[in-house]
Structure formats: C-alpha cells, structure tokens
Scaffold this active site. Structure first.
Site, PDB file in Angstrom:
ATOM      1  N   ARG A  16       0.837  -1.201   0.000  1.00 37.54           N
ATOM      2  CA  ARG A  16       0.000   0.000   0.000  1.00 37.54           C
ATOM      3  C   ARG A  16       0.877   1.258   0.000  1.00 37.54           C
ATOM      4  O   ARG A  16       1.010   1.943  -0.994  1.00 37.54           O
ATOM      5  CB  ARG A  16      -0.936  -0.025   1.223  1.00 37.54           C
ATOM      6  CG  ARG A  16      -2.184   0.824   1.070  1.00 37.54           C
ATOM      7  CD  ARG A  16      -2.005   2.289   1.378  1.00 37.54           C
ATOM      8  NE  ARG A  16      -1.437   2.533   2.715  1.00 37.54           N
ATOM      9  CZ  ARG A  16      -0.909   3.693   3.088  1.00 37.54           C
ATOM     10  NH1 ARG A  16      -0.868   4.710   2.244  1.00 37.54           N
ATOM     11  NH2 ARG A  16      -0.385   3.836   4.292  1.00 37.54           N
ATOM     12  N   ASP A  17       1.569   1.539   1.114  1.00 39.04           N
ATOM     13  CA  ASP A  17       2.330   2.788   1.217  1.00 39.04           C
ATOM     14  C   ASP A  17       3.526   2.789   0.274  1.00 39.04           C
ATOM     15  O   ASP A  17       3.910   3.836  -0.259  1.00 39.04           O
ATOM     16  CB  ASP A  17       2.801   2.968   2.670  1.00 39.04           C
ATOM     17  CG  ASP A  17       2.992   4.441   3.025  1.00 39.04           C
ATOM     18  OD1 ASP A  17       2.587   5.302   2.229  1.00 39.04           O
ATOM     19  OD2 ASP A  17       3.547   4.720   4.104  1.00 39.04           O
ATOM     20  N   HIS A 208       4.446   3.916  12.869  1.00 35.92           N
ATOM     21  CA  HIS A 208       4.663   3.915  11.424  1.00 35.92           C
ATOM     22  C   HIS A 208       5.731   4.979  11.132  1.00 35.92           C
ATOM     23  O   HIS A 208       5.428   6.172  11.139  1.00 35.92           O
ATOM     24  CB  HIS A 208       3.332   4.245  10.727  1.00 35.92           C
ATOM     25  CG  HIS A 208       3.410   4.379   9.248  1.00 35.92           C
ATOM     26  ND1 HIS A 208       2.984   3.390   8.388  1.00 35.92           N
ATOM     27  CD2 HIS A 208       3.851   5.380   8.450  1.00 35.92           C
ATOM     28  CE1 HIS A 208       3.147   3.782   7.135  1.00 35.92           C
ATOM     29  NE2 HIS A 208       3.676   5.000   7.145  1.00 35.92           N
ATOM     30  N   HIS A 210       9.011   6.614   8.861  1.00 34.19           N
ATOM     31  CA  HIS A 210       9.704   6.733   7.577  1.00 34.19           C
ATOM     32  C   HIS A 210      11.178   7.011   7.868  1.00 34.19           C
ATOM     33  O   HIS A 210      11.518   7.563   8.916  1.00 34.19           O
ATOM     34  CB  HIS A 210       9.089   7.862   6.748  1.00 34.19           C
ATOM     35  CG  HIS A 210       7.800   7.474   6.090  1.00 34.19           C
ATOM     36  ND1 HIS A 210       7.541   7.681   4.766  1.00 34.19           N
ATOM     37  CD2 HIS A 210       6.697   6.862   6.587  1.00 34.19           C
ATOM     38  CE1 HIS A 210       6.325   7.223   4.465  1.00 34.19           C
ATOM     39  NE2 HIS A 210       5.786   6.721   5.553  1.00 34.19           N
ATOM     40  N   CYS A 241       8.862  10.098  -0.343  1.00 33.57           N
ATOM     41  CA  CYS A 241       8.330  11.288   0.295  1.00 33.57           C
ATOM     42  C   CYS A 241       7.907  12.244  -0.813  1.00 33.57           C
ATOM     43  O   CYS A 241       8.731  12.626  -1.641  1.00 33.57           O
ATOM     44  CB  CYS A 241       9.411  11.914   1.163  1.00 33.57           C
ATOM     45  SG  CYS A 241       8.855  13.411   1.971  1.00 33.57           S
ATOM     46  N   ASN A 250       9.269   4.650   3.733  1.00 30.47           N
ATOM     47  CA  ASN A 250       9.065   3.817   4.915  1.00 30.47           C
ATOM     48  C   ASN A 250      10.363   3.161   5.364  1.00 30.47           C
ATOM     49  O   ASN A 250      11.233   2.876   4.557  1.00 30.47           O
ATOM     50  CB  ASN A 250       8.085   2.689   4.562  1.00 30.47           C
ATOM     51  CG  ASN A 250       6.707   3.210   4.214  1.00 30.47           C
ATOM     52  OD1 ASN A 250       6.406   3.441   3.046  1.00 30.47           O
ATOM     53  ND2 ASN A 250       5.893   3.415   5.207  1.00 30.47           N
TER      54      ASN A 250
END
Lengths: 306, 306
Positions: A16-17, A208, A210, A241, A250
């Site tokens: 997803r991310d 979560h 990064h 980003c 991430n």
C-alpha cells in the site's frame, strides 16, 4: 496478540504505502506475488491495498482484484486502508481482517490530503466504524503527521491525543502513530509514547516510521524502549516522500527485522525468505531499493578470512 | 572539552575513512577544500588523513601535502591516523593536534589488516606513544571491530576491555570504539558502554559507527542515552564496506547533526554550511552520496501548502 518482552510484530505496508508512490503502475500479479511472499515469510500483518478513488490514486485501482486473488494465510492479518464510507463499503466486500482509517493530526495536512478538516474527517469515520462493527471487522485509527507536518512544522501533542480520543470513542481497537514525512526523532518518539501511555495504559499502539532523514531505526528503537511492540515497515524500504524526490520512504522491513533479531527479539519472520522477496521485487520494479541489509547481508553473515 | 548534557562533539572522518574507500583517487585540492569547509562549518575535530604506506593505501599518498596546505582553524582539532612507528614519525612532522592509533579487538581482523596479532600491534604502539609524549601530542586508541568481526562474528567484551586497558597503560588519553563493518546494534552498544564505563568512569569514549545495515543513528542514540558525547561521522555519509560493494559506510555527518539538533542537542555545527559542503562533494566525486538530509532537507525545512 500477546505481547512479551522479546517479541515484536511487524506489519508490512509495502503493497500500500510503498507501491502507492511508485512512478510506474505495478502490475497486479506482482503485487499479489509480493503479498504472498510476505505471508509465506511469516509477516503477521500486511496492509494489502487502499480502497481510494482510482482517479485519486491510480496505483490502487486494482484493490478488489488484489484482495480477491491473494493466498489467504490463516496466520496473516490482511488489512486495508480506507479514506471514507464509500471505500469502506468496497473494502468490506473483499473480506479484510481489519480496516485502517487515517486522518492527519495537522489540520493543513488533512485538508491537503482529504480536502476537509481533521475533526470533520473523524466525524465521517463514525459511520464507517458502525459499518465495520456490523460486519464484525475491527478498525485501527491512524494518526498521520503525529510527529510533525511538512506545512506547519511541529504538531501539538494535544492534537494527537484528541485524535486518539475520538478514534477510541468511535470504536477503534488500536491506533497507529504515523511519522508521515519523516520528521520524528528518538526523543520526540519517547515523549509522545509516554504521553499516550499515561492516558491509555492498555492501548495497542502501532508506530509507522519513515526513514526520510536516516532516523527510522533510531525511532523504532526509541519506541521499543518505551514499550512499543508493533511497527509498520515496507519490504525493500520502498515508498518515498512526496516533498523530496529521491528521499527514502518507509523504514525497510528487512533492516528492521535484522535489527530486532540482532537484539535477540523475535519477529516470527524468516529473514532469508524476506531478503529473497526483496531481491525479486528489486528486479520486478527495475530500480534499486533503499534496503541496506539487501546490499550488506545479514549482520551475522560472516566472510572468509582473506 | 567540557561535556554537558545538551552538547555533543562530532569528528568528521570523511577525509580519511570516507576517501580511503573511494575507487578513484580524490584530488589533493578537493581534500583540502573539504577539510577547510568542515572547519568553517564548525566541525570541532577532523580526521584529516592517514600516514600509511602509499603502496598499501594509494588514496592517502598525499598525507603530508594535505596536512601542510589546509587552513588551520584554531577552533578545530586536526587528527591523523597512524598504523605504526614510521607513520607516527611522518605524521609528527606535520604538526597534528592528535594521533589516532587503531588495532582490531578481533585477532583475525587485525592479522588481515596489519599482518600481526592484536597484542603484537599494541606492543609496537608503546614506542609510538613515547614518541608522541616527547612531542607533546596526545594519542587516542581506536578499537576496531569492537562490536563484531566480519570473519569471527561476535567479539568477546573481555577482548575490548583488554585492548582499552593496554591503550591506557601506554598513555592514550581517550579511546574510540569502532563498529568497523556495521555489526553493532543499539542493545549491544548500551551493554558495551556500560561495561567500559563501569571500569573507567571518567574515560573519554568516542563512538565510530557505520550505517552498513541501517542502524547507524539508532546506535548513536543508544550510545547517547548511555552518556556518550563524542561521535565520528563522515560528510555525505561517504565511505563503504570492503565486504559489501554498494553498502553504505560511515554514518553521515549531516544526518547525525540534524538528529541531534532536532533533539535540542547542540553540535556547534552550522548544518546549512555542512549541507552545502556535502552538495559540492557530491558534484566533485561524481556520484550520489548516501546522505539522507541532503535529499530530504532538514527536518524543519517546511513546504508551501499546495
């Protein structure tokens, strides 16, 4: 999930991310293979996709197809992200183990992302949560920009606590504090965790992070020291980003797993299988991944004496 | 150097540890410009070069030329690495502020590097230390592979403590614990620091971390929590790992400075000047540097609301 002191749980958010920011559309079959490889490697939770409008995020247009064609491993929790009621309706038809909601603690970031205010979004989530409760599907509340906003800078702790309170009111069973653009630092993480735990000592809190500014694993470690046992990470460290082309996204799952294993903390994940999946993903995407362990090998992979 | 709780000292080792692994010879004038830019940015210590045999390390063949042509900033400590007596003789003719010695705690790593055993090397250092004492130049004792050896794996804590004891016997004023190939983890760092401090509570301990497996800043933070205030880092994060082509090397100075500044811990360094120097270095070397802050910008560099 029972939490002991030498065990952590890692959710892989690569599908997803990570994929969301890939410049080229990732083929549906590649996504399915990655997800199946993650569950085979022992990853206990995967954020499979997002049920967002395909025009807003074309990369996620195959959300149903992905959810309905992965191998459902009984030991894996298949989570999906939804931004609104319409997304929740779509998601629930695909039998997810959990719906992840997300709202930004920063007002300007939420407006930029969802075109409405933070608490307006949370109000809309009340109906989403009802729908999930009826379907018997748990909800996790994600708090984006918990550690800083790329437009506003510092985000008041009180905003983060207010958002969590609203999530708990609407029935969320756990929350995720997200460092959306990599602005956290280890001391800020520790202070934030302490404040949240002081108010809700038994709340399941996920982190979560990064690695935008290289502090990803430092923040993981700081959170671990404060008792956090649930972390999001992305296979190969993919993701990015939107404000900094070329910046990493991430934290990398295999780097995170390698760190925990080095500290004798179990993840339940087979690191070799994970590295094999990451190596395949690098070939499939056709560009180098930020993963460090993929390049350097596991810490205890020794070399012949020259 | 007075150590308070909200101040750390960073030594930049880019001109030595970083350049040493560059595949192409870095022109002497580039080295001098980098060193002068580092001192102008407020870096309080720089490892300028190594006085090693030019056949062993051709990249360091210009050691004298570099030392004699840099601008000597009175606020900066210009350190040099020497492997033996011959190197110390050469080094002392260039007026260094400090000589850094290095030996590996791991026997096999020391044999591979210096072709003799750990304690054989330490015995040779006795004469080097006498030479330095006569010249009034302080000596720091570096302990390579303090956190793991690429050939042997784990390195016994007792070995690290024995090496430190010998350094102190021969007159070293401070020590550096080096994670030569990036095998440390935050818990190992904390245990090691505690053990060393338990034996020598007033010893000035420096930490030299590599980011080989993404744990660089996590290890810095863990050491900081245990009271360490001196860190090596490399401009742009240059440097590498001889065992893993493509792997990152030393932790990046600007990423380290950015983390400490975010935590309200002073470094005395102007981060903007440092980033400018790193950007120039990237152009001069002609390849991308591992620095994250160079790509993502400082944490508090905000973006216009879209």
């Amino acid at each position: 999930m029972k939490v002991s002191d030498n065990r952590v749980w890692i959710s892989d958010v690569c599908p997803r991310d990570g994929f969301q920011i890939e410049p080229e559309l990732v083929p549906t079959e590649v996504k399915i293979k990655v997800i199946d490889a993650l569950s085979a490697a022992g990853v206990t939770a995967i954020e499979v996709t997002a049920f967002v409008h395909p025009k807003a995020v074309p990369q996620m247009a195959d959300a149903e197809e992905v959810m309905l064609n992965i191998k459902r491993n009984p030991g894996t929790r298949y989570e999906v992200l939804v931004p609104n009621y319409r997304g929740a309706e779509r998601a629930l038809r695909t039998n997810p183990d959990q719906l992840n909601l997300v709202v930004s603690a920063s007002e300007s970031h939420n407006r930029s992302n969802l075109r409405r205010g933070t608490f307006e979004t949370l109000n809309e989530f009340v109906e989403v949560a009802k729908l999930c409760a009826e379907a018997g599907v748990p909800v996790r509340g994600g708090v984006a920009t918990s550690f800083g906003c790329p437009f506003e800078g510092k985000v008041a702790r009180s905003r983060v606590l207010e958002v969590i309170a609203q999530y708990l009111d609407l029935g969320a069973e756990s929350v995720t504090l997200a460092d959306t653009t990599g602005m956290a630092n280890p001391e800020l993480v520790r202070e934030t965790v302490r404040d949240v735990k002081a108010k809700w000592p038994h709340l399941e809190i996920h982190m979560h992070f990064h690695n935008t500014r290289g502090m990803g694993l430092a923040n993981v470690y700081a959170a671990y020291v404060e008792g956090i046992r649930h972390f999001d990470a992305s296979l190969g460290g993919i993701g990015g980003c939107p404000f900094a082309p070329g910046a990493t996204g991430n934290i990398c799952t295999e780097d995170t797993v390698n760190m925990f294993h080095d500290m004798n903390i179990a993840t339940g994940i087979d690191l070799d299988q994970l590295l094999a999946a990451s190596r395949r993903l690098e070939r499939q995407l056709g560009h180098q991944l930020p993963s460090q362990v993929l390049k350097a090998g596991k810490t205890m992979e020794l070399h012949p004496h020259p």
